[in-house]
Design an enzyme around this catalytic site. Structure first.
Site, short mmCIF file in Angstrom:
data_model
loop_
_atom_site.label_atom_id
_atom_site.label_comp_id
_atom_site.label_asym_id
_atom_site.label_seq_id
_atom_site.Cartn_x
_atom_site.Cartn_y
_atom_site.Cartn_z
N ASP A 1 5.13 3.65 -12.76
CA ASP A 1 4.87 2.63 -11.74
C ASP A 1 3.47 2.75 -11.14
O ASP A 1 2.87 1.75 -10.76
CB ASP A 1 5.92 2.73 -10.63
CG ASP A 1 7.28 2.24 -11.09
OD1 ASP A 1 7.34 1.50 -12.09
OD2 ASP A 1 8.29 2.62 -10.47
N GLU B 1 3.23 -1.52 -0.41
CA GLU B 1 3.31 -1.37 1.04
C GLU B 1 2.01 -0.84 1.62
O GLU B 1 1.20 -0.24 0.92
CB GLU B 1 4.46 -0.44 1.45
CG GLU B 1 4.19 1.04 1.28
CD GLU B 1 4.35 1.56 -0.12
OE1 GLU B 1 3.48 2.35 -0.56
OE2 GLU B 1 5.33 1.19 -0.79
N ALA C 1 10.68 1.19 -3.04
CA ALA C 1 9.85 2.39 -3.18
C ALA C 1 9.88 3.20 -1.89
O ALA C 1 10.94 3.61 -1.44
CB ALA C 1 8.43 1.97 -3.58
N ASN D 1 9.55 2.36 1.14
CA ASN D 1 10.36 1.70 2.16
C ASN D 1 11.83 2.09 2.07
O ASN D 1 12.48 2.40 3.07
CB ASN D 1 10.21 0.19 2.00
CG ASN D 1 11.16 -0.61 2.87
OD1 ASN D 1 11.00 -0.66 4.09
ND2 ASN D 1 12.15 -1.23 2.25
N SER E 1 13.11 4.75 0.61
CA SER E 1 13.24 6.18 0.92
C SER E 1 13.24 6.44 2.42
O SER E 1 13.85 7.41 2.89
CB SER E 1 12.10 6.97 0.26
OG SER E 1 12.16 6.87 -1.14
N ALA F 1 10.82 8.37 10.37
CA ALA F 1 11.24 9.43 11.29
C ALA F 1 10.87 9.11 12.73
O ALA F 1 10.12 9.84 13.38
CB ALA F 1 10.65 10.78 10.85
#
Length: 250
Positions: free
Chosen positions: A42, A111, A152, A154, A156, A175
């Site tokens: 990718d 992103e 991707a 995002n 995760s 987080a």
């Protein structure tokens, strides 16, 4: 569809595929090609789309995961390309303000992310279309994702998977410490999103657009770029919509 330009990552398996396929199908320069065939993962697909804007890209997986790639096979390649489904995606346009008053510009197919660059969490003010929506977000970071990139980084970070053609973007916290329970928001594709870095000396922040980083930023503005459309080719029945659907049921 015989005017193919092949490009490959530097791994041994990708370079071997490049040698075999160019010997079989030939190799034309990019400016004479009608399609690019990318051999790798990718990461190579993203870099190829950035470099070859305007040409459709057909990827074959010679990397690891290969969400944006087709299965590797050497037979009937022109026929596979001719029969392929086309997915169009608009990139995000990022403008980042840096110390001293300068600006950095970049495009991102997946992103744009802001990440803490020091020991302490980032402190950000979040605005959408000129209106402050969150006066203070304290987190390891935050990202804005396209539908193409929603599976991707995002995903995760526990962001939503967005269907292609949904005309929305995913704003996802990484987080989050305060507000602790804030996961993010789904925004219209036309939104202008701005992040202002609060306490930039104490809490430095970096920005990243598809792995191209800006070390220290004071503010970042992001919007979808409708004037640019990247074309990704997939084998019939294995297009982006099907891949995004499949990801939600694994």
């Amino acid at each position: 569809m015989g005017d193919i330009h092949f490009i490959a990552s530097q791994t041994e398996v990708a370079q071997t595929a490049l040698t075999r396929l160019t010997a079989r199908y030939g190799q034309v320069p990019p400016d004479r090609a009608s399609v690019i065939v990318a051999l790798g993962g990718d990461g190579l697909m993203l870099s190829t789309l950035h470099l070859m804007t305007g040409l459709p890209v057909y990827g074959m997986n010679r990397g690891t995961y290969g969400f944006l790639m087709n299965d590797y096979a050497e037979d009937d390649l022109p026929e596979r390309i001719t029969a392929a489904e086309v997915t169009l995606t608009n990139p995000l346009s990022m403008v980042a303000g840096i110390p001293g008053g300068g600006e950095c510009h970049a495009l991102a197919i997946n992103e744009v992310s802001l990440l803490r660059a020091g020991a302490q969490a980032a402190k950000l003010r979040v605005s959408v279309n000129g209106r402050v929506r969150m006066p203070e977000l304290v987190a390891d970071g935050v990202l804005l994702s396209t539908p193409a990139g929603s599976t991707a980084y995002n995903y995760s970070a526990h962001g939503p998977i967005l269907p292609m053609g949904s005309e929305v973007l995913a704003l996802t916290a990484i987080a989050a410490f305060r507000p602790r329970r804030w996961r993010g928001a789904i925004l219209p594709k036309t939104a202008l999103v701005r992040f202002d870095v609060l306490e930039p000396e104490k809490r430095p922040v970096m920005a990243d657009a598809d792995s191209r980083g800006v070390e220290r930023v004071e503010w970042v503005e992001i919007r979808s770029e409708p004037g640019i459309a990247h074309s990704i080719l997939f084998d019939p029945g294995h297009g982006m919509e099907e891949r995004l659907m499949r990801e939600q049921f694994v």
